[in-house]
Design an enzyme around this catalytic site. Structure first.
Site, PDB file in Angstrom:
ATOM      1  N   ASP A  52       0.839  -1.204   0.000  1.00 19.09           N
ATOM      2  CA  ASP A  52       0.000   0.000   0.000  1.00 19.09           C
ATOM      3  C   ASP A  52       0.874   1.255   0.000  1.00 19.09           C
ATOM      4  OD1 ASP A  52       0.876  -0.092   2.606  1.00 19.09           O
ATOM      5  OD2 ASP A  52      -1.108   0.046   3.526  1.00 19.09           O
ATOM      6  N   SER A  53       2.202   1.070   0.030  1.00 24.63           N
ATOM      7  CA  SER A  53       3.121   2.190  -0.220  1.00 24.63           C
ATOM      8  C   SER A  53       2.850   2.775  -1.610  1.00 24.63           C
ATOM      9  CB  SER A  53       4.578   1.730  -0.115  1.00 24.63           C
ATOM     10  OG  SER A  53       4.788   0.570  -0.895  1.00 24.63           O
ATOM     11  N   ASP A  91      -1.381  -6.346  -0.452  1.00 22.92           N
ATOM     12  CA  ASP A  91      -1.420  -5.637   0.835  1.00 22.92           C
ATOM     13  C   ASP A  91      -2.846  -5.159   1.094  1.00 22.92           C
ATOM     14  OD1 ASP A  91      -0.033  -4.788   3.040  1.00 22.92           O
ATOM     15  OD2 ASP A  91       0.973  -3.106   2.043  1.00 22.92           O
ATOM     16  N   LYS A 121      -1.037  -9.498   2.927  1.00 21.66           N
ATOM     17  CA  LYS A 121      -0.321  -8.964   4.094  1.00 21.66           C
ATOM     18  C   LYS A 121      -1.248  -8.039   4.870  1.00 21.66           C
ATOM     19  CE  LYS A 121       3.039  -5.729   3.825  1.00 21.66           C
ATOM     20  NZ  LYS A 121       2.489  -4.665   4.698  1.00 21.66           N
ATOM     21  N   GLU A 123      -1.321  -5.510   8.688  1.00 18.96           N
ATOM     22  CA  GLU A 123      -0.411  -4.847   9.625  1.00 18.96           C
ATOM     23  C   GLU A 123      -0.842  -4.993  11.084  1.00 18.96           C
ATOM     24  OE1 GLU A 123       0.418  -0.749   8.684  1.00 18.96           O
ATOM     25  OE2 GLU A 123       1.152  -1.245   6.678  1.00 18.96           O
ATOM     26  N   GLU A 190       9.434  -3.909  10.319  1.00 19.64           N
ATOM     27  CA  GLU A 190       9.780  -2.600   9.751  1.00 19.64           C
ATOM     28  C   GLU A 190      10.339  -1.659  10.810  1.00 19.64           C
ATOM     29  OE1 GLU A 190       6.956  -0.792   7.079  1.00 19.64           O
ATOM     30  OE2 GLU A 190       8.042   1.121   7.075  1.00 19.64           O
TER      31      GLU A 190
HETATM   32  O1  KIV Z   1       3.510  -1.099   1.641  1.00 19.31           O
HETATM   33  C1  KIV Z   1       4.658  -1.530   1.581  1.00 19.31           C
HETATM   34  O2  KIV Z   1       5.403  -1.305   0.622  1.00 19.31           O
HETATM   35  C2  KIV Z   1       5.129  -2.335   2.700  1.00 19.31           C
HETATM   36  C3  KIV Z   1       6.584  -2.691   2.706  1.00 19.31           C
HETATM   37  C4  KIV Z   1       7.382  -1.540   3.103  1.00 19.31           C
HETATM   38  C5  KIV Z   1       6.838  -3.879   3.558  1.00 19.31           C
HETATM   39  O3  KIV Z   1       4.388  -2.638   3.574  1.00 19.31           O
END
Ligand code: KIV
Length: 293
Positions: A52-53, A91, A121, A123, A190
């Site tokens: 989600d970056s 994510d 993924k 969090e 992280e």
């Molecule tokens: O969103 C993302 O890119 C991440 C990575 C930094 C692990 O969660």
């Protein structure tokens, strides 16, 4: 149907576990589109995360919080189309899985059914542990994410490393162990001090992928646009730049803009030609009926 010999072998979750056992570092990278996925594939990455970056790096939001499930699914589908061998992890964005197990399972299923993800993924520890268990019970592999969790950065007091005191590192260890117990196949650590990672990783059986968590993790992940120097925003201290593509791209587009303005582009080689005699015929036709549509 027989397997295509030309296709690279697909990375599986047991293969990642074997890498941990063999102490072979796992290479993970993010991607958000088709060409990015092809680059990750060509580079031989083990795992590709559509993080989600991407909310910040490709969609221009000022944090990961606003990105929607539909936006993430669009990015993830594009990555799927460019990927063969690496394990594809989607994510789940903020607000799409926290409220209930049902929300979590339904959102995870969309990432598998609509975007072809191998895993998802999520969090944090806390209530996320139950959400992870529910998704895993529904048959979808889950990667956990502890330490600095950008989706809840306000509650953490900002983008700061976690686990700097013994008590805070113990909380990271507890979250990690709880997620492992819930059935996660892997974890992201992280922005965690290297010493804390080195103390916690040997207590975990599942692979830990670090980002700003030091060399003791079983693998590393970096954001595509950070490592290639494409993203113009702030870069965390753990980012290592392997290229400066942003300036290469600006130089390329500037040269094109200058060329257009100076008449240097297009040249004859960039155009198409009519068959011999056709332009004379066209001129005749135009002069015979110049005003008709
Ligand atoms: O969103 C993302 O890119 C991440 C990575 C930094 C692990 O969660």
């Amino acid at each position: 149907m027989s397997a295509d010999a030309a296709q690279p072998a697909r990375v599986t979750i047991p293969m990642l576990a074997q890498k941990k056992t063999a102490r072979e570092p796992i290479a993970m990278v993010t991607a958000y589109d088709y060409p990015g996925a092809q680059v990750a594939e060509a580079a031989g990455a083990d795992v590709v995360l559509v993080g989600d970056s991407g909310a910040m790096t490709v969609l221009g939001y000022d944090s990961t919080v606003p990105v929607s499930v539909d936006e993430m699914l669009m990015l993830t589908r594009a990555v799927r189309r460019g990927l063969v061998a690496p394990l594809l992890v989607g994510d789940l964005p903020f607000g799409s899985y926290e409220a209930s197990d049902e929300d979590a399972v339904r959102t995870a299923q969309r990432f598998v059914k609509e975007a072809g993800c191998d895993a998802v993924k999520i969090e944090r520890g806390g209530t996320t542990v139950a959400r992870a268990r529910a998704i895993i019970d529904a048959g979808i592999p889950v990667m956990g994410h502890v330490g600095l969790t950008p989706q809840t950065v306000t509650a953490l007091g900002g983008y700061r490393s976690q686990g700097r005191t013994a008590e805070s590192a113990l909380q990271v260890a507890r979250d990690a162990l709880a997620l492992q117990q819930a059935g996660c196949f892997s974890l992201v650590f992280e922005a965690i001090p290297s010493e804390a990672t080195a103390a916690i990783v040997p207590r975990l059986d599942i692979p830990v992928i670090g980002i700003g968590a030091g060399p003791a993790a079983d693998g590393q992940v970096l954001v595509f646009h950070d490592l290639l120097g494409i993203y113009g925003g702030h870069a965390a201290r753990f980012v290592k730049r392997y290229a400066d593509l942003r300036s290469t791209m600006v130089d390329g587009v500037t040269a094109y803009v200058d060329d257009v303005r100076s008449g240097g582009y297009p040249e004859a080689a960039h155009g198409y030609a009519m068959e011999p005699g056709e332009v004379e015929r066209l001129r005749t036709l135009l002069s015979e009926s110049p005003d008709q549509p």
